[in-house]
Motif scaffolding. Structure first.
Motif, PDB file in Angstrom:
ATOM      1  N   MET A 153       0.866  -1.175   0.000  1.00  0.00           N
ATOM      2  CA  MET A 153       0.000   0.000   0.000  1.00  0.00           C
ATOM      3  C   MET A 153       0.905   1.227   0.000  1.00  0.00           C
ATOM      4  O   MET A 153       1.752   1.351   0.875  1.00  0.00           O
ATOM      5  N   LYS A 154       0.724   2.098  -0.963  1.00  0.00           N
ATOM      6  CA  LYS A 154       1.615   3.231  -1.120  1.00  0.00           C
ATOM      7  C   LYS A 154       1.156   4.417  -0.271  1.00  0.00           C
ATOM      8  O   LYS A 154      -0.018   4.754  -0.253  1.00  0.00           O
ATOM      9  N   TRP A 155       2.086   5.045   0.414  1.00  0.00           N
ATOM     10  CA  TRP A 155       1.753   6.190   1.259  1.00  0.00           C
ATOM     11  C   TRP A 155       1.676   7.468   0.428  1.00  0.00           C
ATOM     12  O   TRP A 155       2.394   7.639  -0.557  1.00  0.00           O
ATOM     13  N   HIS A 156       0.785   8.362   0.838  1.00  0.00           N
ATOM     14  CA  HIS A 156       0.621   9.656   0.181  1.00  0.00           C
ATOM     15  C   HIS A 156       1.257  10.772   1.000  1.00  0.00           C
ATOM     16  O   HIS A 156       1.974  11.607   0.480  1.00  0.00           O
ATOM     17  N   HIS A 157       0.972  10.793   2.287  1.00  0.00           N
ATOM     18  CA  HIS A 157       1.602  11.755   3.183  1.00  0.00           C
ATOM     19  C   HIS A 157       1.622  11.188   4.600  1.00  0.00           C
ATOM     20  O   HIS A 157       0.702  10.518   5.030  1.00  0.00           O
ATOM     21  N   GLY A 158       2.715  11.436   5.280  1.00  0.00           N
ATOM     22  CA  GLY A 158       2.805  11.131   6.703  1.00  0.00           C
ATOM     23  C   GLY A 158       3.026   9.687   7.100  1.00  0.00           C
ATOM     24  O   GLY A 158       3.530   9.419   8.184  1.00  0.00           O
ATOM     25  N   HIS A 159       2.677   8.758   6.258  1.00  0.00           N
ATOM     26  CA  HIS A 159       2.725   7.337   6.617  1.00  0.00           C
ATOM     27  C   HIS A 159       3.921   6.662   5.949  1.00  0.00           C
ATOM     28  O   HIS A 159       3.760   5.793   5.087  1.00  0.00           O
ATOM     29  N   ASN A 160       5.118   7.023   6.372  1.00  0.00           N
ATOM     30  CA  ASN A 160       6.299   6.510   5.680  1.00  0.00           C
ATOM     31  C   ASN A 160       7.347   5.942   6.628  1.00  0.00           C
ATOM     32  O   ASN A 160       8.526   5.878   6.289  1.00  0.00           O
ATOM     33  N   ASN A 161       6.898   5.507   7.801  1.00  0.00           N
ATOM     34  CA  ASN A 161       7.835   4.943   8.776  1.00  0.00           C
ATOM     35  C   ASN A 161       7.853   3.420   8.686  1.00  0.00           C
ATOM     36  O   ASN A 161       7.971   2.884   7.586  1.00  0.00           O
ATOM     37  N   SER A 162       7.756   2.713   9.792  1.00  0.00           N
ATOM     38  CA  SER A 162       7.865   1.252   9.767  1.00  0.00           C
ATOM     39  C   SER A 162       6.803   0.618   8.884  1.00  0.00           C
ATOM     40  O   SER A 162       5.661   1.085   8.821  1.00  0.00           O
ATOM     41  N   ILE A 163       7.181  -0.470   8.219  1.00  0.00           N
ATOM     42  CA  ILE A 163       6.276  -1.206   7.343  1.00  0.00           C
ATOM     43  C   ILE A 163       5.850  -2.492   8.043  1.00  0.00           C
ATOM     44  O   ILE A 163       6.683  -3.289   8.463  1.00  0.00           O
ATOM     45  N   VAL A 164       4.539  -2.682   8.185  1.00  0.00           N
ATOM     46  CA  VAL A 164       3.993  -3.901   8.782  1.00  0.00           C
ATOM     47  C   VAL A 164       2.947  -4.465   7.838  1.00  0.00           C
ATOM     48  O   VAL A 164       2.036  -3.741   7.416  1.00  0.00           O
ATOM     49  N   MET A 176       8.715   0.832  14.850  1.00  0.00           N
ATOM     50  CA  MET A 176       8.514  -0.326  15.718  1.00  0.00           C
ATOM     51  C   MET A 176       9.533  -1.403  15.382  1.00  0.00           C
ATOM     52  O   MET A 176       9.855  -1.636  14.212  1.00  0.00           O
ATOM     53  N   LYS A 177      10.019  -2.065  16.411  1.00  0.00           N
ATOM     54  CA  LYS A 177      10.949  -3.176  16.252  1.00  0.00           C
ATOM     55  C   LYS A 177      10.490  -4.328  17.134  1.00  0.00           C
ATOM     56  O   LYS A 177      10.032  -4.122  18.253  1.00  0.00           O
ATOM     57  N   GLY A 178      10.583  -5.544  16.621  1.00  0.00           N
ATOM     58  CA  GLY A 178      10.241  -6.730  17.415  1.00  0.00           C
ATOM     59  C   GLY A 178       8.754  -7.028  17.428  1.00  0.00           C
ATOM     60  O   GLY A 178       7.960  -6.442  16.688  1.00  0.00           O
ATOM     61  N   GLY A 179       8.376  -7.976  18.295  1.00  0.00           N
ATOM     62  CA  GLY A 179       6.973  -8.328  18.472  1.00  0.00           C
ATOM     63  C   GLY A 179       6.349  -9.007  17.273  1.00  0.00           C
ATOM     64  O   GLY A 179       5.143  -8.870  17.046  1.00  0.00           O
ATOM     65  N   GLU A 180       7.136  -9.758  16.496  1.00  0.00           N
ATOM     66  CA  GLU A 180       6.628 -10.338  15.250  1.00  0.00           C
ATOM     67  C   GLU A 180       5.415 -11.232  15.480  1.00  0.00           C
ATOM     68  O   GLU A 180       4.438 -11.183  14.733  1.00  0.00           O
ATOM     69  N   ALA A 181       5.466 -12.080  16.507  1.00  0.00           N
ATOM     70  CA  ALA A 181       4.364 -13.025  16.744  1.00  0.00           C
ATOM     71  C   ALA A 181       3.098 -12.324  17.204  1.00  0.00           C
ATOM     72  O   ALA A 181       1.997 -12.888  17.112  1.00  0.00           O
ATOM     73  N   ALA A 182       3.236 -11.102  17.694  1.00  0.00           N
ATOM     74  CA  ALA A 182       2.078 -10.382  18.242  1.00  0.00           C
ATOM     75  C   ALA A 182       1.406  -9.473  17.214  1.00  0.00           C
ATOM     76  O   ALA A 182       0.308  -8.981  17.469  1.00  0.00           O
TER      77      ALA A 182
END
Length: 496
Positions: A207-218, A227-233
Motif C-alpha cells: 500500500m503506497k503512502w501519500h503523506h505522513g505514513h512513511n515509517n515502519s512497514i507492517v 517499531m521493532k520486534g513483536g513479530e508473533a504479536a
C-alpha cells in the motif's frame, strides 16, 4: 433479564419519568465507527452504498439528523464521550501518537465508572487512542494505567489507530501473543538501526503512502511511528474487523447474565482501509467503500448475536462516529478516484479536521427494540451527553461534568435537544445554537491541502443559518449583525 414497567399517568402519553426500572437495568452498547461521514449510510441518503444492517437500527430506532461528536478528530471525541467533558478544556486532548501517556486521569469521572457504580460489567473492544501508561511505555510488561484503570473491567484494544505503531492487540494491559524473546520497541522520533521504512525500502510496500505514513512497514503497509520486534504479536490487518467482532460477540455471550456496558469501537473506515477478501471490490468505490460494507455486515452479525442470546430487547444501542469523513488521509487507495456520485458529507460542508458541519455532524442512532418507537428527530444531540443520560437511566445523577441529561431525547420521547453546543476542530472552537452556527475568526489555512478538506478557518466571523443553508454557502455575519452579536455572547458565556 430486564424488567421494565411502563406506568403511564396518561394512557395517551408516556415519558421517561414514568418508567420504573425494577430489578435490573438494560444492557448498553455504544457502537462507534471511525471517520464515518454523515452521508456514508443509505439511511442517511447515500445512493451508491447500501448499509442494510445499520439502516435497520435507523428505521427501528431514532435517527437523529443533528447528532454530533464534540470534535472533528478522533482522540478529542472519544475523550468527551467517555468523560462527559469538553475536550477543548484539556490542552492534551489532541490526536495522540501511539506511545502517548493515558489522557484520562485515573481519578477522573468516566462513563464506565458511572455504570460500574450501578452494577454494570464494563468492557471496551476495538480502537482506544486515548493513550496508555504514564510515559515511556514498556510494551513487554503489563501496561498501567490502561482502560482498566479508568472504569473498564475488561479491555481488548488496539492502542491508537490502525495506521500507527505498535501494530498489536492489547488485552487488559498485556500485548496479546507477545514472545518475551522478541520484545517490542516503539519510537515516534527515531528509527531503530537497520529497520526498514517506506523511505528506505519502498519495494516492501503493498500500500503506497501519500503523506505522513512513511515509517515502519507492517504487513506491507507503511505506518506512522517506528517499531521493532513483536513479530508473533502483530495483527493481521485484513482480519481485524472479524477479530473485533468475535471478541464483541464472545463478551455478550459470556456476560449476558448481568447488565453490561460494551463500547464496541470499530476501526472502519479509518486508514489503512484493509477489507477482508470477502468484501474486496463489493462497493465499487475501492477500499473505503468496501470497509463501510464490511462494518455494516459486522454490525448485522453482532445484532444477530444479541437476538440469538435472547437479550436484544434488553439492550439499548447507540450508534455513531467519532468525526466526519476524509478520503485521502495518508494512502493512495482510490478513495478519491472511485468516489463517483457518492457524497460522504451528505450535503454538508467540510469533513474531518474541519469546523464546518461535516467535521462533527455524524450519523447518530439510538435503538432499543420494543422500547423506542421508530422516528426521525431533528433535536441537537451530542455524544458528550451519554454520560449524564445513561446515569439518569440507571439512577445515578451527574452534575460534575459538561454532560447533560437528554435521556428523553435519546429515547425519542421528546424532540427537545440541546440549545447550545460547542464543537471543536484542531483546538479551534465554534458554536451551534438552534439553527445557527457561528465560527469565530482564526489564523491559519482555509484548506487542509494534504487531505483536500476545508478547515473552516478564516480571519473573519462566519455565521450560517443551517435550516436554510445546510451546505454553509452564505456567510451572514455582515448582513445579520444582531444575530452575530447574540451568538458571540452565548459563545463567550459558555466558554467561561
Amino acid at each position: 433479564m430486564l424488567v421494565v414497567n411502563f406506568s403511564c399517568k396518561n394512557s395517551a402519553k408516556s415519558s421517561h419519568a414514568d418508567i420504573e426500572v425494577k430489578t435490573s437495568k438494560p444492557n448498553i452498547v455504544v457502537i462507534y465507527l471511525d471517520d464515518l461521514g454523515y452521508g456514508d449510510l443509505s439511511s442517511y441518503g447515500a445512493t451508491e452504498l447500501r448499509t442494510p444492517h445499520i439502516d435497520a437500527l435507523a428505521t427501528g430506532g431514532v435517527k437523529f439528523t443533528n447528532g454530533y461528536a464534540t470534535s472533528a478528530t478522533c482522540t478529542p471525541s472519544r475523550y468527551a464521550m467517555l468523560t462527559g467533558m469538553y475536550p477543548w478544556k484539556n490542552k492534551d486532548a489532541k490526536i495522540l501518537p501511539g506511545d502517548a501517556p493515558l489522557l484520562i486521569d485515573t481519578q477522573q469521572h468516566t462513563l464506565p465508572k458511572l455504570l460500574s457504580k450501578a452494577g454494570y460489567q464494563t468492557a471496551i473492544v476495538g480502537k482506544w487512542h486515548l493513550g496508555l501508561g504514564s510515559g515511556n511505555v514498556n510494551w513487554n510488561e503489563t501496561i498501567k494505567p490502561s482502560p482498566n484503570e479508568v472504569g473498564f473491567d475488561e479491555s481488548y484494544i488496539l492502542a491508537a489507530t490502525q495506521d500507527r505503531v505498535p501494530t498489536v492487540y492489547i488485552e487488559n494491559g498485556d500485548v496479546v501473543n507477545l514472545d518475551k524473546n522478541d520484545p517490542i520497541e516503539v519510537d515516534y522520533k527515531t528509527n531503530f538501526e537497520g529497520e526498514p521504512t517506506a523511505i528506505s525500502n519502498p519495494e516492501m510496500q503493498t500500500m503506497k503512502w501519500h503523506h505522513g505514513h512513511n515509517n515502519s512497514i507492517v504487513n506491507g503497509i507503511p505506518r506512522i511511528g517506528y517499531m521493532k520486534g513483536g513479530e508473533a504479536a502483530k495483527w493481521s490487518d485484513v482480519d481485524m474487523a472479524d477479530h473485533f467482532l468475535v471478541k464483541a460477540q464472545n463478551y455478550v455471550k459470556t456476560h449476558k447474565a448481568k447488565p453490561f456496558f460494551l463500547y464496541y469501537a470499530m476501526q472502519q473506515p479509518h486508514v489503512p482501509r484493509t477489507p477482508h477478501p470477502r468484501f474486496v471490490g463489493k462497493s465499487g468505490m475501492g477500499p473505503r467503500g468496501d470497509v463501510i460494507l464490511e462494518a455494516d455486515w459486522c454490525i448485522g452479525e453482532f445484532m444477530k448475536t444479541l437476538e440469538e442470546e435472547g437479550i436484544l430487547e434488553n439492550t439499548l444501542i447507540v450508534f455513531s462516529s467519532d468525526n466526519g469523513p476524509v478520503l485521502n488521509d495518508g494512502y493512495y487507495d482510490d478513495a478519491v478516484e472511485k468516489l463517483g456520485n457518492h457524497d460522504p458529507k451528505g450535503g454538508l460542508r467540510g469533513g474531518k479536521y474541519s469546523l464546518f458541519e461535516a467535521g462533527t455532524r455524524v450519523p447518530f442512532i439510538t435503538y432499543w427494540k420494543n422500547h423506542i418507537n421508530p422516528s426521525v428527530s431533528d433535536a441537537i444531540v451530542c455524544q458528550i451527553d451519554l454520560l449524564a443520560s445513561f446515569g439518569h437511566l440507571v439512577g445515578i445523577e451527574d452534575n460534575t461534568t459538561d454532560s447533560k441529561n437528554y435521556l428523553n431525547t435519546l429515547l425519542g420521547e421528546t424532540k427537545k435537544g440541546r440549545d447550545h453546543l460547542i464543537i471543536e476542530a484542531k483546538s479551534n472552537t465554534a458554536l451551534r445554537s438552534g439553527d445557527w452556527l457561528m465560527i469565530p475568526p482564526y489564523k491559519g489555512s482555509a484548506m487542509n491541502k494534504k487531505v483536500g478538506t476545508e478547515t473552516g478557518v478564516l480571519l473573519q466571523y462566519q455565521l450560517f443559518n443551517l435550516n436554510e443553508d445546510l451546505g454553509q454557502e452564505n456567510n451572514l455575519a455582515e448582513s445579520n449583525p444582531k444575530k452575530l452579536k447574540d451568538m458571540i455572547q452565548i459563545f463567550e458565556r459558555l466558554k467561561q
